[in-house]
Write an enzyme that holds these catalytic residues in place. Structure first.
Site, PDB file in Angstrom:
ATOM      1  N   SER A 187       0.848  -1.188   0.000  1.00 34.71           N
ATOM      2  CA  SER A 187       0.000   0.000   0.000  1.00 34.71           C
ATOM      3  C   SER A 187       0.879   1.232   0.000  1.00 34.71           C
ATOM      4  CB  SER A 187      -0.946  -0.030   1.208  1.00 34.71           C
ATOM      5  OG  SER A 187      -1.834   1.068   1.187  1.00 34.71           O
ATOM      6  N   THR A 188       0.832   2.013   1.075  1.00 27.93           N
ATOM      7  CA  THR A 188       1.580   3.267   1.135  1.00 27.93           C
ATOM      8  C   THR A 188       3.073   3.026   0.940  1.00 27.93           C
ATOM      9  OG1 THR A 188      -0.026   3.960   2.788  1.00 27.93           O
ATOM     10  CG2 THR A 188       1.896   5.365   2.482  1.00 27.93           C
ATOM     11  N   HIS A 213      -2.774  -1.064  -3.145  1.00 21.94           N
ATOM     12  CA  HIS A 213      -3.909  -0.178  -2.869  1.00 21.94           C
ATOM     13  C   HIS A 213      -3.789   1.084  -3.711  1.00 21.94           C
ATOM     14  CE1 HIS A 213      -4.255  -2.069   1.424  1.00 21.94           C
ATOM     15  NE2 HIS A 213      -4.855  -2.806   0.499  1.00 21.94           N
ATOM     16  N   MET A 306       0.211   1.124   5.068  1.00 21.76           N
ATOM     17  CA  MET A 306      -0.462   1.529   6.285  1.00 21.76           C
ATOM     18  C   MET A 306      -1.609   0.567   6.588  1.00 21.76           C
ATOM     19  SD  MET A 306      -2.231   5.248   7.004  1.00 21.76           S
ATOM     20  CE  MET A 306      -3.254   5.098   5.528  1.00 21.76           C
ATOM     21  N   ASP A 309      -4.092  -4.741   6.407  1.00 29.16           N
ATOM     22  CA  ASP A 309      -4.579  -5.585   5.318  1.00 29.16           C
ATOM     23  C   ASP A 309      -3.473  -6.533   4.870  1.00 29.16           C
ATOM     24  OD1 ASP A 309      -6.340  -6.568   3.395  1.00 29.16           O
ATOM     25  OD2 ASP A 309      -5.673  -5.117   1.880  1.00 29.16           O
TER      26      ASP A 309
END
Length: 366
Positions: A187-188, A213, A306, A309
């Protein structure tokens, strides 16, 4: 908590005024300066270095992406792109993320005040996220710069949902070796991290499925960018795509990605469904499908991001016999997802970002 000082760089006086007003109204955030172009920004930065740079892309004298690359090469700084939504904005946003931006927040060309007031939470979340990011220097020999990340709009969490509601019934774990299947979740910070990993792989690398993401419409441009710089083929996944050596399939934004097995082959399904862990696509959904259809024939990798997940899904992969690897804390922009997976006991080992390609190419038997 330390006050976050922001430097706004945008050639529109109205935008500077709106962004400054929204951020200054938030406890713990202060707009130190708001200037019209990167050259003026550099003058300010020589006197006082901000915690976060809020940057437009299209500006006179120097465009935002050129400025972003210059900063990341010389002195990395958390950067949030806040730029107008145009026909080419998706591609420019992906380019900015690959150049080192921590987040992208789109805005319209007109009715800026009304729009940004309605999306203030997204802007504030992006600035706070950037302030806490571990922005790293540019990797030697790379065109990009620091570690970027897409910042998707943060949806309101629905009632508790899990990957169980997504997986079709009847999937059974298998132990037959059909060629290594690699599943990656991030993600991030994942945009450039994935670029670093996938661009290091040879053309015959094992088949890879990826959840990054990202908002809708970003993933096609992201996959195309990766495809242009990697020896492997990279594409946005479509239902019935076959997972094969030399191919990486990226989950489309706004859709879940699952893997299924037919005979000795793996295929993917791209489906709608509720948010899982606040995300669609969800890493947990992907990892759980891989655990069930590939078992010990898989490698699960959880990277910078972050939230949590992917942690539970990676644990299922490990219990099914798969190798499981996390990106280490030092090389993560945000050590959230890997940390949660480690805490859950889902991770066999943690390695630096630069070592993940070797994990993918490692032969069975370890």
């Amino acid at each position: 908590m330390k006050n976050i000082e922001v430097l706004v760089v945008d050639d529109s006086a109205v935008v500077r005024q709106v962004l400054s007003g929204l951020l200054n109204a938030v406890p713990g955030i202060t707009v130190a300066h708001a200037v019209a172009d990167p050259l003026l920004a550099m003058e300010r930065m020589r006197l006082h270095w901000p915690d976060v740079l809020l940057l437009d892309i299209e500006m006179p004298r120097m465009d935002g992406i050129t400025f972003l690359r210059k900063i990341m090469q010389e002195r990395p700084l958390p950067v949030v792109i806040c730029s107008s939504m145009t026909a080419g904005s998706t591609q420019l946003s992906v380019e900015a993320l690959s150049a080192g931006a921590v987040a992208v927040v789109n805005r319209p060309r007109v009715n800026v005040r009304q729009y940004m007031q309605g999306h203030a939470d997204e802007l504030i979340a992006a600035v706070r996220l950037a302030a806490g990011a571990n922005v790293l220097p540019a990797a030697p020999g790379r065109r990009g710069v620091a570690t970027p990340s897409p910042m998707p709009p943060l949806p309101v969490a629905p009632a508790k949902l899990t990957a169980d509601v997504i997986l079709p019934p009847g999937l059974a774990a298998v132990n037959v070796r059909t060629g290594l299947l690699v599943a990656i979740g991030t993600s991030t910070g994942g945009t450039q991290a994935l670029e670093e990993v996938l661009s290091a792989l040879p053309a015959d690398a094992p088949g890879i499925v990826v959840v990054q993401h990202m908002p809708e419409k970003f993933t096609a441009a992201f996959a195309a960018r990766l495809d242009a710089i990697c020896a492997i083929t990279v594409k946005e996944a479509e239902t019935n795509d076959k997972v094969r050596p030399g191919l990486a399939l990226i989950a489309p934004g706004g859709k879940h990605l699952l893997v299924r097995r037919i005979g000795n082959q793996y295929y993917v399904d791209v489906i709608d469904g509720p948010l899982v862990n606040r995300h669609r696509p969800s890493v947990d959904v992907l990892f759980r499908s891989v655990a069930k259809c590939a078992g010990a024939n898989a490698l699960g990798i959880i990277m910078t991001g972050m939230g949590d997940d992917g942690a539970a899904g990676l644990l299922e992969m490990r219990k099914a016999g798969a190798r499981t690897v996390a990106q280490d804390e030092k090389s993560c922009v945000v050590y959230g997802m890997p940390m949660e997976a480690v805490k859950l006991g889902a991770v066999e080992k943690s390695v630096p970002l630069q070592a993940l390609d070797r994990e993918i190419l490692q032969q069975p038997g370890r």
